[in-house]
Motif scaffolding. Structure first.
Motif, PDB file in Angstrom:
ATOM      1  N   THR A 467       1.025  -1.426  -0.214  1.00 16.11           N
ATOM      2  CA  THR A 467       0.103   0.151  -0.008  1.00 16.11           C
ATOM      3  C   THR A 467       0.739   1.019  -0.017  1.00 16.11           C
ATOM      4  OG1 THR A 467      -0.188  -0.568   2.229  1.00 16.11           O
ATOM      5  CG2 THR A 467      -2.136  -0.821   0.976  1.00 16.11           C
ATOM      6  N   TRP A 468       2.055   1.226   0.748  1.00 14.92           N
ATOM      7  CA  TRP A 468       3.015   2.431   1.035  1.00 14.92           C
ATOM      8  C   TRP A 468       3.704   2.614  -0.554  1.00 14.92           C
ATOM      9  CZ3 TRP A 468       8.171   3.760   0.714  1.00 14.92           C
ATOM     10  CH2 TRP A 468       8.471   5.037   1.163  1.00 14.92           C
ATOM     11  N   PHE A 469       4.033   1.419  -0.901  1.00 16.39           N
ATOM     12  CA  PHE A 469       4.863   1.494  -2.243  1.00 16.39           C
ATOM     13  C   PHE A 469       4.096   1.855  -3.331  1.00 16.39           C
ATOM     14  CE2 PHE A 469       7.963  -1.139   0.106  1.00 16.39           C
ATOM     15  CZ  PHE A 469       9.046  -0.486   0.242  1.00 16.39           C
ATOM     16  N   PHE A 470       2.810   1.209  -3.488  1.00 14.91           N
ATOM     17  CA  PHE A 470       2.077   1.414  -4.522  1.00 14.91           C
ATOM     18  C   PHE A 470       2.070   3.131  -4.726  1.00 14.91           C
ATOM     19  CE2 PHE A 470      -2.329   2.177  -6.419  1.00 14.91           C
ATOM     20  CZ  PHE A 470      -2.035   1.391  -7.541  1.00 14.91           C
ATOM     21  N   ASP A 471       1.664   3.895  -3.877  1.00 19.16           N
ATOM     22  CA  ASP A 471       1.400   5.335  -3.952  1.00 19.16           C
ATOM     23  C   ASP A 471       2.836   5.865  -4.748  1.00 19.16           C
ATOM     24  OD1 ASP A 471       0.532   7.819  -3.386  1.00 19.16           O
ATOM     25  OD2 ASP A 471       1.873   7.865  -1.715  1.00 19.16           O
ATOM     26  N   VAL A 472       4.037   5.460  -4.072  1.00 16.40           N
ATOM     27  CA  VAL A 472       5.170   5.845  -4.449  1.00 16.40           C
ATOM     28  C   VAL A 472       5.276   5.682  -6.100  1.00 16.40           C
ATOM     29  CG1 VAL A 472       7.674   5.863  -4.235  1.00 16.40           C
ATOM     30  CG2 VAL A 472       6.367   6.055  -2.235  1.00 16.40           C
ATOM     31  N   PHE A 473       5.098   4.335  -6.290  1.00 15.41           N
ATOM     32  CA  PHE A 473       5.286   3.925  -7.641  1.00 15.41           C
ATOM     33  C   PHE A 473       4.437   4.547  -8.769  1.00 15.41           C
ATOM     34  CE2 PHE A 473       9.011   1.064  -7.921  1.00 15.41           C
ATOM     35  CZ  PHE A 473       9.030   0.985  -6.541  1.00 15.41           C
ATOM     36  N   ILE A 474       3.244   4.903  -8.279  1.00 18.39           N
ATOM     37  CA  ILE A 474       2.184   5.719  -8.925  1.00 18.39           C
ATOM     38  C   ILE A 474       2.529   6.961  -9.332  1.00 18.39           C
ATOM     39  CG2 ILE A 474      -0.118   6.575  -9.219  1.00 18.39           C
ATOM     40  CD1 ILE A 474      -0.054   3.728  -9.861  1.00 18.39           C
ATOM     41  N   ARG A 475       3.267   7.480  -8.474  1.00 15.55           N
ATOM     42  CA  ARG A 475       3.930   8.848  -8.532  1.00 15.55           C
ATOM     43  C   ARG A 475       4.880   8.965  -9.543  1.00 15.55           C
ATOM     44  NH1 ARG A 475       3.314  12.713  -3.284  1.00 15.55           N
ATOM     45  NH2 ARG A 475       1.137  11.794  -2.723  1.00 15.55           N
ATOM     46  N   ALA A 476       5.904   8.021  -9.352  1.00 14.19           N
ATOM     47  CA  ALA A 476       7.030   8.047 -10.766  1.00 14.19           C
ATOM     48  C   ALA A 476       6.383   7.681 -11.868  1.00 14.19           C
ATOM     49  CB  ALA A 476       7.662   6.657 -10.149  1.00 14.19           C
ATOM     50  N   GLY A 477       5.315   6.899 -12.029  1.00 15.85           N
ATOM     51  CA  GLY A 477       4.836   6.551 -13.197  1.00 15.85           C
ATOM     52  C   GLY A 477       3.908   7.864 -13.903  1.00 15.85           C
ATOM     53  N   GLU A 478       3.256   8.566 -12.937  1.00 14.27           N
ATOM     54  CA  GLU A 478       2.541   9.713 -13.422  1.00 14.27           C
ATOM     55  C   GLU A 478       3.652  10.886 -13.959  1.00 14.27           C
ATOM     56  OE1 GLU A 478       0.703  10.897  -9.865  1.00 14.27           O
ATOM     57  OE2 GLU A 478      -1.141   9.749 -10.287  1.00 14.27           O
ATOM     58  N   GLN A 479       4.763  10.997 -13.173  1.00  8.12           N
ATOM     59  CA  GLN A 479       5.991  11.754 -13.727  1.00  8.12           C
ATOM     60  C   GLN A 479       6.379  11.492 -15.060  1.00  8.12           C
ATOM     61  OE1 GLN A 479       8.709  11.975 -10.788  1.00  8.12           O
ATOM     62  NE2 GLN A 479       8.174  13.971 -10.016  1.00  8.12           N
ATOM     63  N   LEU A 480       6.592   9.953 -15.211  1.00 10.64           N
ATOM     64  CA  LEU A 480       7.094   9.679 -16.506  1.00 10.64           C
ATOM     65  C   LEU A 480       6.242   9.742 -17.659  1.00 10.64           C
ATOM     66  CD1 LEU A 480       8.873   6.292 -15.403  1.00 10.64           C
ATOM     67  CD2 LEU A 480       9.983   8.203 -16.257  1.00 10.64           C
TER      68      LEU A 480
END
Lengths: 493, 139
Positions: A467-480
């Motif tokens: 749940t914590w990592f999901f948030d971080v990785f989704i943000r990475a995806g949004e930036q990319l």
């Protein structure tokens, strides 16, 4: 300044370790401290990225499109932390797993040199600077593969260096074309100019050259044949280090370049990437099914799993990219744990050949358990990180309507499970073959067991804390997905 | 197989090459040259000497531990990057220049020169180390 620390620290330790090269004991611990400092620097960069989205810095205080920019967003910060973390535990693993001769001849200097190159490649925003970091990585990894000079190592190292020099030549020619067309080397500036004027014929051919150059690094379908012969050759700690860092940097750069430049021609690239991803996955896993050497099996699986990351890149949605990144980090952790437990088995049996192993479950149940965690994770069994990575990718694949590649990803999972079951059956369940002498006196190194346990635990945690990592990785995806983030961060700070 | 011709040539060429390497190193900031190529020329001078007179005398007269040059050079290059950060707080690798004297004989020194010197020493140390090690094994 903080952005330069991941490059300065390992370079400083290269100098320090060459100075201390007579004192092996001191060298070992100093090197581990150096990686620990890098981990701290990486975590600091990550917290700053979480606070402000992106951070950047200009080397030598030259303004942006002219000087060399250093840049970190979620993607680079995540990969940076993962690299430093894995490197730290591989260091500690290698204390007990690599012979003294190799340690004496500069193993730790080379580790630090390789880390310099990797961290530089992750943080730079200048394509020529990126090329220089790739060369730093190439030299260090070439010596790492050939260190010890056994026959198979030299054979593997020659293949490795020839392929990668070829890739470097293509990389430089592509840089030349881009510079001739656009007159800039700064990645943000290139992306801006391509946004404005689109890709013309020379630029498209440069993109193809980039793709081949990084494809060689990342070992995707037509260019992977150096990997099965060069990765299993050196000691298993070195293999783990290379698999966790080198190939993954290749994937990282592919993601970066595609999301900055090449996505304009998605109708051309998408089918190619889907095809390559599917063939990479399938061929890697089929080669693994026929191997009987643990290191070979795991090395073929590296190839197969690169296919998953490339697939996420081809989908190019927030979920696809987040899945590719999550899968990349999952693979660093699990694959390293798998290699480490294979190394422990080798310390016990003196070989990597599955036919000469057996009965590990009775002899060392703990090590069997250490292998079980990455095996389940690589196969993608639910509570582990492999499941969530594949779930994200397959969800994204079906949403994008990429049926063939997604279905082949599902099928490949079953074959991965088959390979893991094969190792499990042969090394752990099966009674020890009668013609194999029992090595009761051979013990596993406690430091190595400790390092493998930490890696196994962190790979579990990476899945449980989804749940914590999901948030971080989704943000990475949004930036990319939107390259404007990158351009704005560097050109309009 | 020590050849008289090579020995005499080396005696005259070596000081010339060493000075040339320093000249190439110094002019490198604005013109072709620099630490890398200077280090190669300087290293080749020592290799020429070793080829003419043998390893032992070279080690005794010129360079005993080339590895030391490598780490000193690396440390120097790193330090030059920190200089501006420590004095002005500017980013890593910012150049700081000082002018000594004025007129046509003015000498401009700065951190890029220090960086280049680090490169010079590292390249020279590396080249000499590699070639001398190979010579030791072959001869």
């Amino acid at each position: 300044m903080i952005l330069f620390l991941p490059i300065i620290i390992p370079l400083f330790f290269v100098a320090l370790l060459i100075m201390m090269r007579k004192n092996l004991r001191l060298q070992k611990w100093l090197s581990a401290i150096g990686v620990l400092l890098q981990l701290f620097a990486a975590v600091t960069i990550f917290t700053e990225v979480r606070a402000s989205g992106t951070i950047f810095s200009q080397a030598g205080n030259w303004p942006a499109p002219f000087g060399i920019s250093f840049f970190a967003d979620y993607t680079s910060a995540i990969v940076l932390i993962a690299v430093s973390f894995v490197a730290l535990w591989i260091h500690i693993f290698s204390f007990g797993a690599i012979d003294r001769t190799r340690q004496k001849f500069g193993l730790f200097v080379l580790f630090q040199g390789l880390l310099t190159g990797i961290n530089g490649a992750l943080l730079t925003a200048d394509i020529f600077n990126l090329y220089v970091w790739f060369e730093v990585m190439l030299i260090s990894s070439f010596v790492l593969i050939s260190l010890g000079a056994t026959k198979s190592q030299l054979r593997g190292a020659v293949k490795y260096v020839v392929m990668n020099l070829f890739g470097s030549a293509l990389f430089v020619s592509a840089i030349g074309i881009v510079y001739g067309q656009l007159g800039t080397l700064n990645m943000a500036d290139i992306a801006l100019k391509i946004n404005q004027q689109g890709l013309n014929l020379p630029l498209n051919s440069a993109m193809m050259l980039f793709f081949i150059a990084f494809g060689i690094k990342a070992a995707v379908f037509p260019f992977y044949f150096w990997l099965p012969s060069s990765y299993p050759a050196p000691p298993v700690a070195v293999t783990a280090f290379l698999s966790a860092t080198l190939t993954k940097v290749g994937v990282y750069v592919l993601i970066r370049f595609y999301s900055l430049f090449a996505f304009h021609q998605a109708e051309f690239w998408q089918p190619i990437i889907y095809g390559i991803a599917a063939i990479t996955m399938v061929s890697g896993v089929i080669m693994a099914a026929s191997a009987y050497d643990i290191r070979k099996i795991l090395s073929f699986h590296i190839i197969s799993q690169i296919g998953y990351m490339i697939m996420g890149l081809g989908i190019f949605s927030v979920f696809g990219l987040a899945g590719a990144l999550y899968f990349l980090v999952h693979n660093m952790l699990s694959k390293t744990t798998a290699f480490m437990s294979a190394g422990l088995m080798q310390q016990k049996y003196g070989t990597f050949d599955l036919k000469k192993m057996g009965n590990l479950y009775r002899l060392h149940p703990y090590v069997a358990f250490l292998f079980l965690i990455p095996a389940l994770s690589l196969a993608g069994i639910p509570p582990t990180s492999g499941f969530f990575g594949k779930f994200l990718l397959i969800y994204a694949g079906f949403s994008a309507g990429a049926w063939i590649v997604t279905i082949s990803a599902l099928v490949v999972s079953i074959f991965t499970l088959f390979s893991m079951v094969k190792i499990w059956n042969e090394a752990i369940w099966k009674p020890l073959p009668e013609d194999v002498p029992v090595h009761d006196e051979k013990r596993m190194n406690r430091t190595s067991v400790f390092a493998s346990s930490v890696m196994a635990f962190s790979s579990l945690l990476f899945g449980f804390a989804i749940t914590w990592f999901f948030d971080v990785f989704i943000r990475a995806g949004e930036q990319l997905v939107n390259n404007q983030h990158y351009i704005n961060a560097i050109l309009n700070p | 197989m020590k050849s008289q011709i090579i020995q005499i040539a080396a005696t005259y060429l070596m000081p010339f090459l060493l000075v040339l390497s320093l000249v190439v190193f110094y002019r490198g900031h604005n013109e072709p040259g620099g630490g890398f190529i200077g280090g190669l020329i300087g290293g080749s001078a020592i290799i020429l000497y070793a080829g003419a007179y043998g390893l032992e005398i070279t080690k005794k007269l010129w360079i005993n531990r080339p590895t030391a040059l490598i780490w000193i050079g690396l440390a120097m290059a790193l330090l030059s990057g920190f200089f501006a950060y420590l004095t002005h707080g500017s980013p890593f690798m910012t150049a700081v220049w000082v002018q000594i004297g004025s007129g046509p004989f003015a000498l401009k020194v700065g951190t890029p020169l220090l960086f280049d010197l680090g490169v010079y020493l590292t390249v020279m140390g590396m080249l000499v180390k590699v070639v001398l090690t190979v010579m030791e094994e072959v001869l």
